[in-house]
Design a protein around this motif. Sequence first.
Motif, short mmCIF file in Angstrom:
data_model
loop_
_atom_site.label_atom_id
_atom_site.label_comp_id
_atom_site.label_asym_id
_atom_site.label_seq_id
_atom_site.Cartn_x
_atom_site.Cartn_y
_atom_site.Cartn_z
N CYS A 106 0.80 -1.23 0.00
CA CYS A 106 0.00 0.00 0.00
C CYS A 106 0.83 1.28 0.00
O CYS A 106 0.48 2.27 0.65
CB CYS A 106 -0.96 0.01 1.19
SG CYS A 106 -2.06 -1.40 1.23
N THR A 120 3.37 8.45 -1.14
CA THR A 120 1.94 8.58 -1.38
C THR A 120 1.62 9.67 -2.40
O THR A 120 1.73 10.86 -2.11
CB THR A 120 1.23 8.92 -0.05
OG1 THR A 120 1.64 7.99 0.95
CG2 THR A 120 -0.28 8.89 -0.21
N MET A 142 -5.73 0.50 -4.13
CA MET A 142 -4.50 0.63 -3.36
C MET A 142 -4.17 -0.65 -2.61
O MET A 142 -3.00 -1.02 -2.48
CB MET A 142 -4.60 1.79 -2.38
CG MET A 142 -3.39 1.94 -1.47
SD MET A 142 -3.75 2.84 0.05
CE MET A 142 -4.85 1.72 0.90
N MET A 143 -5.16 -1.33 -2.11
CA MET A 143 -4.93 -2.52 -1.27
C MET A 143 -4.19 -3.63 -2.02
O MET A 143 -3.58 -4.48 -1.39
CB MET A 143 -6.25 -3.03 -0.71
CG MET A 143 -6.89 -2.10 0.32
SD MET A 143 -5.82 -1.76 1.74
CE MET A 143 -5.81 -3.35 2.53
#
Length: 159
Positions: A106, A120, A142-143
């Motif tokens: 992630c 990020t 995202m996971m």
Amino acid sequence: MTQPKATLCLWFDNEAEAAARFYAATFPDSHMGRVHRAPGDYPSGKAGDVLTVEFTICGLPCLGLNGGPAFPQTEAFSLQIATEDQAETDRLWDAIVGNGGRESACGWCKDRWGMNWQITPRTLTEALAAGGAEAARAFAAMMDMTRIDVAAIDAARRG
């Protein structure tokens, strides 16, 4: 130079200077500061060893402490770096992982000194802040990622 009111102190196992030099060379708005040597022997070192290093990461004042192996870094603490696009995401990710670090899930990775980073892209943060279905789609995308794929997040945002 006036010392900032608050400084982030990061514990290292005797490699604070190497880490600080890497961070200063890798992240924008980052630089090395002063290196302080121990005036006497201490539990994890001798007089004259590097004890602390002043540095800045993305404008955040930091102090690296060569405290020895007693307190290793954990995922309970990380530094989140907001990136503007895939190129910046890739550059920072590759610098950390390619310099003895390792990937996690992630958007997280760990550098060779054990420091945890969240690389990020802003599009992910914006999607999560939007809430609702857009956030749910971006979160689900995202996971399944290690390094964040900006195009995949943008596609998930659009549905």
